[in-house]
Write an enzyme that holds these catalytic residues in place. Structure first.
Site, PDB file in Angstrom:
ATOM      1  N   ARG A 206       0.589  -1.174  -0.239  1.00 34.13           N
ATOM      2  CA  ARG A 206       0.008  -0.245  -0.134  1.00 34.13           C
ATOM      3  C   ARG A 206       0.994   1.084   0.156  1.00 34.13           C
ATOM      4  O   ARG A 206       0.655   2.688  -0.709  1.00 34.13           O
ATOM      5  CB  ARG A 206      -1.235   0.016   1.354  1.00 34.13           C
ATOM      6  CG  ARG A 206      -2.714   1.074   1.160  1.00 34.13           C
ATOM      7  CD  ARG A 206      -2.879   1.052   1.951  1.00 34.13           C
ATOM      8  NE  ARG A 206      -4.261  -0.173   1.947  1.00 34.13           N
ATOM      9  CZ  ARG A 206      -4.930   0.460   2.031  1.00 34.13           C
ATOM     10  NH1 ARG A 206      -5.562   1.347   1.698  1.00 34.13           N
ATOM     11  NH2 ARG A 206      -6.354  -0.680   1.363  1.00 34.13           N
TER      12      ARG A 206
ATOM     13  N   GLU B  65      -9.665   6.230   7.209  1.00 34.64           N
ATOM     14  CA  GLU B  65      -8.177   6.445   7.022  1.00 34.64           C
ATOM     15  C   GLU B  65      -7.366   7.481   6.090  1.00 34.64           C
ATOM     16  O   GLU B  65      -6.224   7.969   7.275  1.00 34.64           O
ATOM     17  CB  GLU B  65      -7.413   5.485   6.642  1.00 34.64           C
ATOM     18  CG  GLU B  65      -7.932   3.863   7.347  1.00 34.64           C
ATOM     19  CD  GLU B  65      -7.408   1.990   6.424  1.00 34.64           C
ATOM     20  OE1 GLU B  65      -5.683   2.053   6.982  1.00 34.64           O
ATOM     21  OE2 GLU B  65      -7.540   1.614   5.889  1.00 34.64           O
TER      22      GLU B  65
END
Length: 762
Positions: free
Chosen positions: A311, A715
């Site tokens: 990621r 997030e």
């Protein structure tokens, strides 16, 4: 906006009144034993002896459990190919690793007895830093790579090249509720675990393997967590399995509850990264090429390090179109506690390189930092370096809106005037856009289930796979079901997450909790709504009925005024006519596919956009600073609950702010963390938050969004906290124009040293 969408969260009153119940606070079972862990006092070594000779003399001591007592597989790694023992029998791999557990009649005795266990370990040389791991070629896997275009050509075309290294540090989750689990043995060799976990299925599956049982003999139940932030996604499995092992050996209920210092010493953190980057730009600010080489410190076992590093690679472009790029990631194995998921999951570390580089480039080119970012933001019909279409790219739009909201030009002038007249204090501005991909990058995890029952009296029970940990996934799922069925929320009860009701649940992580579980619950509710309307239409011979505001009405109600019956009466009628009033709902996110070896595909369902500005003021004598102003614009699409989303934005920003300015986790030569309680580990508190803190949620409906048109919010806003670091960098550059090496996190000491050009001495 619909009345249901404006509802407040379900747990608010409970939390405010102090009546919320957490693990270990309910009525505890009779005969329960308390567990305490015995941990390694070295980072790497061979176990020579575990001496329990003093324990038999301790009143209330019951059991010492070691690796030899494990009846099944001594491996808690969950599908990542590693071999992570529940309790090591030969080698310890990190300081604070559990090597045994003590069971006693009360918590004090268990702790006292654990201190009397003598563990002899032959110490081996540990690898603690990224540099040491690289030198020893200690990697979990071969490096991951994402490439596009011709970087060499792109750099040759650049008018300016920036080459730097930045290191981002670890961060402690600091959830209020420490790791814990209550394990209760039942008949037929079954066990129920009340675990503080974000993943009921992982805890269930791993515990079954450890005990040599099948998954259907392990029930995991979670009412709510007192915070998690990723720290209980995989890390809770260890403590859950240890408590279950205690219950298996003793045949009694066992409560394992970590004290704060043990929790902080023995659990993994946000991964420290070391990024080596190279940016090429034209004189007008356009990026021609970018290279980002990432090294992550994963700790002793793989845990989620590979997915986190990936990621970081996927977000190395951040909000910007880069025609020529090379992103490479090296996941390093060291002898620290296995680092793990943390809100952002590698994205902040990957993003920091391009933001740092653009800030340096903007000053060298004489282009405003906001403008150089707006110039490079993604536009329509552009793709990421890994080949995914960038849906509805509104990064430049978010920056423009932010500029309007704060009157950016006037604010810059105001700061310049302040700096001209103040000799010993200076102000700085940091700006950052946001573009965050939403989905599990492990494609199979993008699925969820729900079970909805309508009882004969018209009340409703909803079970789903999401874990409530303060983010109010339960409120959002409740709102989705209420709106789908046309009823009020007070008719609905959200049950605990339980593996008997919802099996194979994905972790509540990756900001997907409301997306996946909301869709699953909606699909179950739609089945029930269809059945109810079918019997209603057959009774009234009317094919145009709807359920809305707790009543069954004709779809042309506002013309005809035709009310049939209240919702409860319809349910009662359906029950007596043998209509099935229970439904299972399932959802999987469509379109997710990625080739990890080739670095190509679509790892995300959609992107969340936004932008943030921070204004700081620094005392040049001490390096102390205060945050004077924060302004955020955030793309919410059509929020399910705007107030909850706003709270998430405030909280995520603050956690990101702490990451880049104050949260430090030093360790000694033994791999022992030196900050293991609130007195030695600093997190943001109320006095660190500015009075001038504005959040503007952009609620424009997007084509690419999730359940009921909403977008994830957990997030993405954490990235905005990095704007505070950029604001401090702005002050450093004003005081010391040639200095480009502000430490991360930018503590007051780091800022002072950077201002005085002594940063290399830190």
């Amino acid at each position: 906006m619909d009345k249901v969408k404006e509802s407040k969260h379900l747990s608010g009153k409970l939390h405010v009144c102090g009546t919320s119940r957490f693990i270990g606070e309910e009525n505890l079972p009779q005969g329960m034993l308390y567990a305490h862990v015995v941990t390694s006092n070295v980072a790497h070594g061979e176990i020579v002896l575990i001496d329990d000779s003093e324990l038999e003399m301790i009143s209330g001591f019951r059991y010492l459990i070691t690796a030899r007592d494990i009846p099944g597989k001594n491996n808690i790694a969950h599908g990542n190919g590693d071999n992570q023992p529940l309790l090591p029998d030969k080698l310890v791999k990190y300081y604070g690793q559990p090597v045994a557990i003590v069971l006693a009649d009360d918590a004090w005795t268990a702790e006292y007895a654990a201190g009397k266990v003598k563990v002899e370990i032959k110490e081996l040389k540990p690898i603690l830093s990224i540099e040491e791991a690289v030198e020893a070629s200690e990697y979990y896997i071969n490096p991951r790579r994402i490439e596009r275009g011709d970087p060499d050509k792109g750099f040759a075309e650049a008018d300016l090249i920036i080459e730097k290294t930045i290191e981002t540090g670890a961060q402690e989750h600091f959830y209020l509720e420490t790791q814990r689990c209550l394990a209760i043995p039942e008949d037929n060799g079954c066990f129920t675990l009340y675990s503080s976990t974000q993943s009921t299925s992982e805890t269930q599956e791993v515990t079954a393997h450890v005990l040599g049982l099948t998954s259907n003999k392990i029930t995991v139940d979670v009412k709510r967590l007192g915070g998690a932030f990723g720290g209980k996604e995989s890390q809770a499995t260890l403590w859950g399995a240890l408590s279950a092992l205690g219950a298996y050996v003793s045949k009694k209920p066992v409560l394992l509850q970590l004290r704060r210092p043990t929790d902080m010493q023995s659990t993994g953190k946000r991964h420290p990264f070391k990024n080596k980057f190279k940016l090429g730009v034209k004189s007008d600010g356009r990026i021609t090429a970018f290279e980002n080489i990432l090294y992550s410190n994963g700790g002793a076992y793989t845990d989620l390090s590979i997915a986190i590093l990936e990621r970081g690679l996927y977000h190395s472009d951040h909000a910007y179109y880069i025609p020529n790029s090379t992103f490479v990631g090296y996941p390093c194995r060291t002898n620290l506690p296995p680092n793990t998921a943390f809100r952002g999951f590698g994205a902040p570390q990957g993003i920091m390189s391009i933001e740092y580089a653009l800030d340096i480039a903007s000053r060298k080119l004489g282009i405003d930092p906001l403008e150089i970012r707006r110039i490079n933001c993604y536009k329509e019909n552009q793709t990421t370096p890994y080949g995914m279409d960038v849906f509805e790219p509104v990064g430049a739009e978010m920056l423009s809106l932010l500029s309007e909201n704060v009157d950016y030009i006037a604010l810059r002038e105001q700061v310049d005037r302040f700096n001209e007249v103040n000799k010993h204090k200076k102000q700085g501005i940091g700006v950052i856009p946001g573009k965050f991909g939403i989905s599990f990058t492990a494609g199979f995890l993008n699925q969820g289930s729900s079970l909805v029952w309508i009882y004969a009296d018209g009340t409703i029970s909803v079970s789903h796979g999401g874990i409530e940990m303060g983010q109010q996934v339960n409120t959002k799922v409740c709102q989705v079901v209420a709106e789908t069925l046309g009823v009020n929320m007070d008719r609905i009860r959200i049950e605990s997450a339980n593996t008997k009701r919802v099996g194979n649940a994905s972790p509540t992580a990756a900001s997907t909790g409301s997306d996946i579980n909301g869709y699953a619950a909606r699909n179950a509710a739609l089945k029930l709504k269809e059945r109810l309307l079918l019997i209603a239409e057959s009774y009234w011979k009317d094919n145009g009925l709807v359920i809305k505001h707790e009543i069954v009405i004709d779809k042309d109600f506002f013309v005809s005024g035709d009310i049939k019956v209240p919702f409860s009466d319809l349910v009662h009628y359906a029950y007596f006519n043998c209509v099935d009033l229970g439904a299972h709902g399932y959802y999987h996110t469509p379109g997710i596919e990625f080739d990890h070896e080739k670095g190509k595909g679509r790892p995300f369902a959609y992107f969340v956009y936004g932008a943030a500005l921070s204004l700081v003021e620094v005392d040049l004598y001490t390096g102390e600073y205060s945050l004077k102003k924060v302004s955020i614009v955030h793309d919410n699409s059509s929020p399910i609950n705007a107030e909850i989303d706003k709270g998430q934005i405030y909280g995520a920003f603050t956690q990101g702010y702490g990451l880049c300015t104050m949260e430090e986790l030093p360790y000694d030569k033994k791999g022992r963390y030196l900050a293991v309680n609130p007195s030695t580990y600093k997190i943001p508190c109320i006095k660190d938050i500015p009075d001038d803190f504005n959040v503007d949620m952009v609620t424009v409906e997007r084509e690419h969004a999730s359940v009921m048109g909403s977008k994830a919010v957990g997030e993405p806003p954490l990235i905005y906290g990095l704007s505070v670091w950029l604001a401090l960098f702005d002050v450093v550059k004003k005081c010391n124009p040639d200095y480009d090496d502000l430490k991360f996190p930018a503590t007051p000491e780091a800022v002072l040293m950077a201002i005085s050009n002594e940063g290399d001495n830190l």
